[in-house]
Each structure stands twice: as structure tokens, then as C-alpha cells.
Write a protein that holds these residues in place. Structure first.
Motif, PDB file in Angstrom:
ATOM      1  N   ILE A   3       0.817  -1.220   0.000  1.00  0.00           N
ATOM      2  CA  ILE A   3       0.000   0.000   0.000  1.00  0.00           C
ATOM      3  C   ILE A   3       0.849   1.267   0.000  1.00  0.00           C
ATOM      4  CG2 ILE A   3      -1.656   1.349   1.359  1.00  0.00           C
ATOM      5  CD1 ILE A   3      -2.860  -1.340   2.281  1.00  0.00           C
ATOM      6  N   MET A   4       1.789   1.365   0.924  1.00  0.00           N
ATOM      7  CA  MET A   4       2.608   2.583   1.015  1.00  0.00           C
ATOM      8  C   MET A   4       3.527   2.737  -0.195  1.00  0.00           C
ATOM      9  SD  MET A   4       1.349   4.049   3.512  1.00  0.00           S
ATOM     10  CE  MET A   4       2.416   5.475   3.325  1.00  0.00           C
ATOM     11  N   ILE A   7       1.432   4.452  -2.875  1.00  0.00           N
ATOM     12  CA  ILE A   7       1.270   5.887  -2.635  1.00  0.00           C
ATOM     13  C   ILE A   7       2.576   6.636  -2.924  1.00  0.00           C
ATOM     14  CG2 ILE A   7       0.740   7.642  -0.905  1.00  0.00           C
ATOM     15  CD1 ILE A   7      -1.661   5.976  -1.799  1.00  0.00           C
ATOM     16  N   LYS A   8       3.686   6.091  -2.455  1.00  0.00           N
ATOM     17  CA  LYS A   8       4.981   6.744  -2.650  1.00  0.00           C
ATOM     18  C   LYS A   8       5.348   6.810  -4.131  1.00  0.00           C
ATOM     19  CE  LYS A   8       9.899   6.351  -1.481  1.00  0.00           C
ATOM     20  NZ  LYS A   8      10.936   5.562  -0.752  1.00  0.00           N
ATOM     21  N   LYS A 223      -7.400  -3.551   1.063  1.00  0.00           N
ATOM     22  CA  LYS A 223      -6.344  -2.851   0.323  1.00  0.00           C
ATOM     23  C   LYS A 223      -6.936  -1.766  -0.558  1.00  0.00           C
ATOM     24  CE  LYS A 223      -2.274  -3.660  -2.553  1.00  0.00           C
ATOM     25  NZ  LYS A 223      -1.406  -4.680  -3.194  1.00  0.00           N
ATOM     26  N   ALA A 226      -8.038   1.084   1.683  1.00  0.00           N
ATOM     27  CA  ALA A 226      -6.880   1.768   2.270  1.00  0.00           C
ATOM     28  C   ALA A 226      -6.202   2.679   1.255  1.00  0.00           C
ATOM     29  CB  ALA A 226      -5.885   0.739   2.804  1.00  0.00           C
ATOM     30  N   VAL A 227      -5.971   2.175   0.042  1.00  0.00           N
ATOM     31  CA  VAL A 227      -5.289   2.975  -0.979  1.00  0.00           C
ATOM     32  C   VAL A 227      -6.128   4.187  -1.372  1.00  0.00           C
ATOM     33  CG1 VAL A 227      -4.508   3.005  -3.383  1.00  0.00           C
ATOM     34  CG2 VAL A 227      -3.918   1.076  -1.907  1.00  0.00           C
ATOM     35  N   ILE A 229      -8.502   5.683   0.375  1.00  0.00           N
ATOM     36  CA  ILE A 229      -8.571   6.629   1.491  1.00  0.00           C
ATOM     37  C   ILE A 229      -7.267   7.412   1.609  1.00  0.00           C
ATOM     38  CG2 ILE A 229      -8.612   6.812   4.016  1.00  0.00           C
ATOM     39  CD1 ILE A 229     -10.732   4.660   4.055  1.00  0.00           C
ATOM     40  N   LEU A 230      -6.139   6.731   1.455  1.00  0.00           N
ATOM     41  CA  LEU A 230      -4.842   7.422   1.513  1.00  0.00           C
ATOM     42  C   LEU A 230      -4.706   8.429   0.371  1.00  0.00           C
ATOM     43  CD1 LEU A 230      -2.358   4.583   2.542  1.00  0.00           C
ATOM     44  CD2 LEU A 230      -2.922   6.653   3.830  1.00  0.00           C
ATOM     45  N   VAL A 233      -6.707  11.363   1.401  1.00  0.00           N
ATOM     46  CA  VAL A 233      -6.027  12.090   2.478  1.00  0.00           C
ATOM     47  C   VAL A 233      -4.904  12.953   1.919  1.00  0.00           C
ATOM     48  CG1 VAL A 233      -4.518  11.822   4.491  1.00  0.00           C
ATOM     49  CG2 VAL A 233      -6.608  10.462   4.310  1.00  0.00           C
ATOM     50  N   VAL A 234      -4.080  12.379   1.041  1.00  0.00           N
ATOM     51  CA  VAL A 234      -2.967  13.126   0.443  1.00  0.00           C
ATOM     52  C   VAL A 234      -3.481  14.344  -0.312  1.00  0.00           C
ATOM     53  CG1 VAL A 234      -1.154  13.055  -1.303  1.00  0.00           C
ATOM     54  CG2 VAL A 234      -1.416  11.147   0.287  1.00  0.00           C
TER      55      VAL A 234
END
Length: 279
Positions: A3-4, A7-8, A223, A226-227, A229-230, A233-234
Motif C-alpha cells: 500500500i505505502m 502511494i509513494k 487494500k 486503504a489505498v 482513502i490514503l 487524504v494526500v
């Protein structure tokens, strides 16, 4: 892909494709000029009474819509680059991008018209229209109170009842909650629908809602949630920070011309990387 990591990698992606990002920014600026110019000409034509301005405004707005389809289609290409996990943003293909942009519009209409229709049905079931009519009828009687108050022999007619207001409020609340849940669910399905379109190029596959639902389960509900929502958020944090800066220094709001396309690249790339798990 974790997941991270999604995003990264997605957040760095636009900075690694600055040339394509710059072209995208210019095109979005052109769309703004075309549509904005069309709106201004429409208002000016109405004020001046000159039909030629109306014709010119229609031409500009149509051109703006066509170019916006190209932008939308290119966004699908970014999503596809994430699915394929290639480091480069796609090249612009005006004809193909425009066709894909139209497909994207169709996908959006189909996925969001369903919860809209269901919401309207729920509104009818909870009798919101009937309760509104009842409320208006009670409110229409209220002016009679003025006459009644000045005439000792006339009965006092009550206005809108608390029960009617409470019933309408309850119906609206129930409908709104169901609508919110439906639109959230179909927003996730819509994301899968766009991903299916990018992956296969087929409008039929994109509109296969049962398979879109299965895609969420294949990737993993946790997953996917989560992705997304992230991502939200970003985008929200950056938008909030910039909104505060713009409030302090309004001149810096010009940065939105760059920031908004950057975040669009980020979101589309992240969605593609998410879907790459099952592509």
C-alpha cells in the motif's frame, strides 16, 4: 505491490514525467480559456443583443468539451501506465485520447446513474414528495391565521405542524444515509470500471459491474479501501495547506494550475498500481 509503496511511487510519478505534465497543464489551461471565453461571450452576446457572439460562444464551448475529452482520455492512459507498471507517462494520442475520454464519460454515467435511480426510488418509498406537498399545504393555510386573529368569530387555523416537519426530516435523513452509502459503493465500483477500461480497452468490460465488484474482492477490500482513502487524504491535506496559503497570499492561487494536474497524475497512477495486482 504494498500500500505505502503504491502511494509513494504514485506521488513521485508526476515529478519524473515533467514534460508530459507540462503538456497536460497547457491543455487544461486551453480548456479553461475555451470554456471561460465561451461563457463570457454568451453573457456579452445577451447584453449586446448580438447573435454572432452566441454562435462564437457555442463554438468555443464545443471545442472546450472536445479538448476536455482528450484530457480525460489521457488520464486513462496514466492509469494504464500504472497497471503496466511502466515508469514513463504515455505520449499524447489526440484521436485515441478523445475516444477514450468519451468512453470514460459513458462509464461514469452508467455507474452513477444507478445509485441516483435507487435514491429516487427510496425517496418515493419514504414519501418525501408527498410530505413536501403536505408541508406546503399546511404552510398555505398559515396566512389565514392573520385574518382569524383579527376576527373574534373566526377559528384559529394552525400552521405547519411539528409532526409534519419531523416526518419529513426523518424521511430525508433515511434517504440521505442510503444515498451516501450507495454512492460510496458505486464510487469504488466506478474506480474498478475505469481500471477495467484501461486494462482491456473494452467498454463492455468496463461496464461489467459484477466483474468490477469481483475485482475489488480479488485485490482485497481492505487494500482497495486503504489505498483510496490514503489518496483522498494526500489530496485533501495538500489542498487544505494550499487553500490556507492562498487565503494568506491570493496571488499564489496561480499555483493551482500546476498542483491540480500533479495530483491528477498521482491519483490515476495510484489507481493503476492498485489494479496491477490482478491485471
Amino acid at each position: 505491490m504494498e500500500i505505502m509503496d503504491i502511494i509513494k511511487e504514485a506521488f513521485l510519478f508526476p515529478s519524473q514525467n515533467l514534460e508530459k505534465l507540462a503538456i497536460y497543464i497547457v491543455i487544461t489551461f486551453v480548456v479553461g480559456i475555451l470554456i471561460g471565453g465561451g461563457v463570457i461571450l454568451t453573457a456579452f452576446g445577451a447584453y449586446a443583443g448580438e447573435f454572432i457572439y452566441v454562435i462564437l460562444s457555442v463554438i468555443l464551448i464545443i471545442l472546450g468539451i472536445i479538448v476536455s475529452f482528450i484530457i480525460s482520455g489521457y488520464q486513462l492512459g496514466i492509469l494504464k501506465s500504472g497497471i503496466d507498471q511502466v515508469p514513463e507517462a504515455p505520449s499524447f494520442d489526440w484521436k485515441n485520447d478523445m475516444i477514450n475520454g468519451v468512453k470514460m464519460l459513458i462509464v461514469s454515467i452508467v455507474y452513477f446513474i444507478i445509485p441516483m435511480i435507487i435514491t429516487l426510488i427510496i425517496a418515493l418509498i419514504t414519501n418525501i414528495p408527498g410530505q413536501f406537498i403536505d408541508l406546503f399545504e399546511q404552510a398555505a393555510v398559515a396566512p389565514a391565521n392573520v385574518t382569524a386573529a383579527t376576527n373574534a368569530t373566526a377559528p384559529i387555523v394552525s400552521g405547519v405542524s411539528d409532526a409534519a416537519i419531523a416526518a419529513l426530516g426523518t424521511s430525508i435523513a433515511i434517504t440521505a444515509i442510503i444515498a451516501a452509502v450507495l454512492f460510496i459503493i458505486f464510487a469504488f465500483l466506478h474506480t474498478m470500471g475505469e481500471s477495467r477500461l484501461a486494462n482491456t480497452g473494452s467498454l463492455g468490460e468496463a461496464l461489467n459491474i459484477p466483474e468490477a465488484f469481483k475485482d475489488i474482492t480479488r485485490i482485497g477490500v481492505g487494500k482497495v479501501v486503504a489505498v483510496i482513502i490514503l489518496m483522498i487524504v494526500v489530496v485533501s491535506v495538500i489542498s487544505g495547506i494550499l487553500g490556507y496559503i492562498y487565503g494568506q497570499v491570493p496571488q499564489l492561487s496561480i499555483l493551482s494550475v500546476i498542483v491540480t494536474p500533479y495530483l491528477t497524475f498521482f491519483a490515476q497512477r495510484a489507481t493503476g498500481l492498485l489494479y496491477s495486482d490482478i491485471a
